[in-house]
Enzyme design. Structure first.
Site, PDB file in Angstrom:
ATOM      1  N   ALA A 116       0.905  -1.313  -0.001  1.00  0.00           N
ATOM      2  CA  ALA A 116       0.046   0.052   0.083  1.00  0.00           C
ATOM      3  C   ALA A 116       0.971   1.165   0.032  1.00  0.00           C
ATOM      4  O   ALA A 116       1.972   1.246   0.586  1.00  0.00           O
ATOM      5  CB  ALA A 116      -0.945  -0.074   1.248  1.00  0.00           C
ATOM      6  N   GLY A 161       0.114  -5.657  -0.066  1.00  0.00           N
ATOM      7  CA  GLY A 161      -0.758  -5.718  -1.447  1.00  0.00           C
ATOM      8  C   GLY A 161       0.364  -6.343  -2.477  1.00  0.00           C
ATOM      9  O   GLY A 161      -0.177  -6.873  -3.378  1.00  0.00           O
ATOM     10  N   GLU A 164      -0.127  -9.998  -2.222  1.00  0.00           N
ATOM     11  CA  GLU A 164      -1.327 -10.032  -2.980  1.00  0.00           C
ATOM     12  C   GLU A 164      -1.256 -10.209  -4.463  1.00  0.00           C
ATOM     13  O   GLU A 164      -2.036 -11.115  -4.921  1.00  0.00           O
ATOM     14  CB  GLU A 164      -2.199  -9.119  -2.132  1.00  0.00           C
ATOM     15  CG  GLU A 164      -2.649  -9.468  -0.787  1.00  0.00           C
ATOM     16  CD  GLU A 164      -3.786  -8.559  -0.042  1.00  0.00           C
ATOM     17  OE1 GLU A 164      -4.671  -8.874   0.518  1.00  0.00           O
ATOM     18  OE2 GLU A 164      -3.496  -7.241  -0.215  1.00  0.00           O
ATOM     19  N   GLU A 184      -0.020  -7.045   7.223  1.00  0.00           N
ATOM     20  CA  GLU A 184      -1.182  -5.985   7.547  1.00  0.00           C
ATOM     21  C   GLU A 184      -1.387  -5.796   9.026  1.00  0.00           C
ATOM     22  O   GLU A 184      -1.887  -4.819   9.596  1.00  0.00           O
ATOM     23  CB  GLU A 184      -2.465  -6.564   6.684  1.00  0.00           C
ATOM     24  CG  GLU A 184      -2.305  -5.922   5.202  1.00  0.00           C
ATOM     25  CD  GLU A 184      -1.695  -7.110   4.467  1.00  0.00           C
ATOM     26  OE1 GLU A 184      -1.826  -6.951   3.113  1.00  0.00           O
ATOM     27  OE2 GLU A 184      -1.106  -7.922   4.703  1.00  0.00           O
TER      28      GLU A 184
END
Length: 314
Positions: A116, A161, A164, A184
């Site tokens: 992020a 992310g 991900e 996270e």
């Protein structure tokens, strides 16, 4: 059987399946060399540069397309512009039947994707942040839904992310020096772009829970031991060992019948969502779609004539 019929109906309406029977369409992406792609991310003012680019490889690698991430000063963090450009390029790839393999890689040394963009995220209101993460989850789903095989080449950090994004790909390669983790929970969050669902399906629930609960990072060798990546290799002097391994893997896929590979992806991905009986029905449907293809006839002819097959994707 109602579950099987429902899943089969969904598959039959999937755009990627319609592409299976289509002839290769005109190339939509520019031909460029790897040397050219590097200059895209190093020349000109920051504001004038794209943060994500596409490169279609030439020669014997024709059919391999690379998604090049080059948000230099923010370590490929997932900001609005980056995500928007990635979404556009993924949509373009989805409708290009000439693409046989996609490799996601970074042109920023030492990083795949840092996750992020926390500076940008801090400026968002709560509703804005929730909406943005929803869009990010949608992007990862779009990457996972690409009809051709996808490979993430992780030569550096892939955190939050960033991991991900790698998990949304079918296959992953990593350098031993890479660092991966869904971190996270260390920021008061949980993986919100598909990580809480894809990591357990990749490494198993017990390992995934341990990694997510602790926010732990793992190196490339450990990631391979856990099944998080398919291949892990020592980093080289140019810092692109995972990329070279990803290209080697892509080159193994490239000669295979493209429609068969795409339908195999459909069969596995959709079959994983249902019980084994329904999965067998999905496999049968996918197999039936291959029977009338020219590639199937070519595969049989090549075997009989003892020569390499020449698949055209028809």
């Amino acid at each position: 059987m109602s579950v099987a019929r429902g899943v089969l109906a969904r598959i039959l309406t999937q755009p990627c399946v319609e592409l299976m029977a289509a002839r290769p369409i005109k190339r939509l992406l520019p031909r460029v060399s790897l040397n050219q792609t590097r200059s895209w991310c190093s020349d000109g003012p920051i504001a004038d540069r794209a943060e994500v680019r596409l490169s279609r490889l030439d020669g014997e690698d024709n059919g391999i397309v690379e998604v090049l991430m080059c948000r230099e000063r923010a370590r490929n963090s997932l900001g609005r512009l980056f995500v928007g450009q990635m979404r556009e390029l993924v949509s373009l790839l989805h409708h290009d039947a000439a693409v046989r393999v996609v490799v996601f890689r970074s042109l920023i040394p030492g990083v795949f994707c840092a996750g992020a963009d926390l500076k940008e995220r801090a400026q968002m209101s709560n509703p804005e942040a929730e909406l943005f993460v929803h869009g990010l989850r949608s992007l990862m789903n779009d990457i996972a839904a690409l009809p051709m095989p996808t490979i993430a080449a992780v030569d550096g950090f892939a955190l939050g992310g960033g991991l991900e994004l790698a998990l949304a790909c079918d296959l992953r390669t990593a350098a031993h020096s890479a660092q991966m983790g869904l971190i996270e929970t260390t920021r008061g969050l949980l993986p919100g772009a598909g990580g809480s669902q894809r990591l357990p399906r990749t490494v198993g629930f017990a390992i995934a829970k341990e990694l997510i609960f602790t926010g732990r990072r793992v190196g490339g060798k450990r990631a391979a031991e856990l099944g998080l990546v398919n291949h892990s290799v020592p980093q080289n002097q140019t810092g692109d060992a995972a990329h070279k391994e990803a290209l080697s893997l892509a080159r193994e896929i490239l000669p295979q019948a493209p429609i068969a590979v795409r339908m195999a992806k459909v069969a596995m991905n959709r079959g994983a969502e249902v019980d084994i009986s329904s999965g067998m029905a999905i496999e049968g449907m996918c197999y039936a779609r291959l029977i009338p293809t020219r590639d199937r006839q070519e595969g049989m002819a090549a075997f009989i004539e003892k020569r390499p097959p020449r698949y055209t994707g028809e």
